[in-house]
Design a protein around this motif. Sequence first.
Motif, PDB file in Angstrom:
ATOM      1  N   TYR A 155       1.055  -1.754   0.113  1.00 31.36           N
ATOM      2  CA  TYR A 155       0.116  -0.696   0.003  1.00 31.36           C
ATOM      3  C   TYR A 155       1.300   1.737   0.104  1.00 31.36           C
ATOM      4  O   TYR A 155       0.341   2.807  -1.169  1.00 31.36           O
ATOM      5  N   GLU A 156       2.099   1.196   0.661  1.00 30.44           N
ATOM      6  CA  GLU A 156       2.722   2.476   1.132  1.00 30.44           C
ATOM      7  C   GLU A 156       3.603   2.313  -0.916  1.00 30.44           C
ATOM      8  O   GLU A 156       3.892   3.423  -1.215  1.00 30.44           O
ATOM      9  N   SER A 157       3.609   1.817  -0.899  1.00 28.45           N
ATOM     10  CA  SER A 157       4.318   1.678  -2.483  1.00 28.45           C
ATOM     11  C   SER A 157       2.932   2.408  -3.586  1.00 28.45           C
ATOM     12  O   SER A 157       3.699   2.804  -4.783  1.00 28.45           O
ATOM     13  N   VAL A 158       2.165   2.448  -3.518  1.00 29.16           N
ATOM     14  CA  VAL A 158       1.314   2.831  -4.249  1.00 29.16           C
ATOM     15  C   VAL A 158       0.041   4.346  -3.484  1.00 29.16           C
ATOM     16  O   VAL A 158      -0.350   5.380  -4.692  1.00 29.16           O
ATOM     17  N   GLY A 159       1.362   4.553  -2.772  1.00 28.41           N
ATOM     18  CA  GLY A 159       1.750   6.289  -1.960  1.00 28.41           C
ATOM     19  C   GLY A 159       0.157   5.853  -0.348  1.00 28.41           C
ATOM     20  O   GLY A 159      -0.301   7.316  -0.045  1.00 28.41           O
ATOM     21  N   PHE A 160      -0.207   4.949  -0.295  1.00 26.59           N
ATOM     22  CA  PHE A 160      -0.415   5.651   1.402  1.00 26.59           C
ATOM     23  C   PHE A 160      -0.044   5.893   2.428  1.00 26.59           C
ATOM     24  O   PHE A 160       1.488   4.737   2.327  1.00 26.59           O
TER      25      PHE A 160
END
Length: 173
Positions: free
Chosen positions: A146-151
């Motif tokens: 999720y962090e890899s897509v901006g979260f």
Amino acid sequence: MNLAYNSATLEDLNIIHEYEQASYHPDEAASREQLERRINYASQSGPELFTVCRNLDDNGKVIAFLCTTLTCADLVTDESMSKHDPEGKTICLHSVCVSPDHRKQGIATRLMLTWIEQLKKINAVNTPQKYKRIALLSRPKLVGLYESVGFKKIGVSEVVHGPEPWIDCILEL
């Protein structure tokens, strides 16, 4: 692989339910009825709220999906998992599921990036913005996805659902 992204329909419900059951612990998986309600919410509130990824090389078969509800809260709550508030500005991302045959190929990442871009385009043509943020509950092992897509990781959620703790994550739109 030639992929297309569009709104889920009730015709997709059987395969969506199959992927949901294959992706989550039985205590966590959405029921067929919940998934059907979420498809219907999306048809009323915004088709972008329940998106499927189709493999055009395989007759448009659904190979992944994501589903949501809307809430007025800032984070996913117990209530937002079972209730849809059409006036809400926070999108609660409940499921991101990929067919077991297509996992570990970047499909979930592509699905989310395409979907997030679509939401930003919707916001760009709506004043005020239609959506404020996306909120989700993640297992610790999936936070990196999720962090890899901006979260952004917020911390351990107050929501208790299933056998493991959840992590609150948000993406401001």
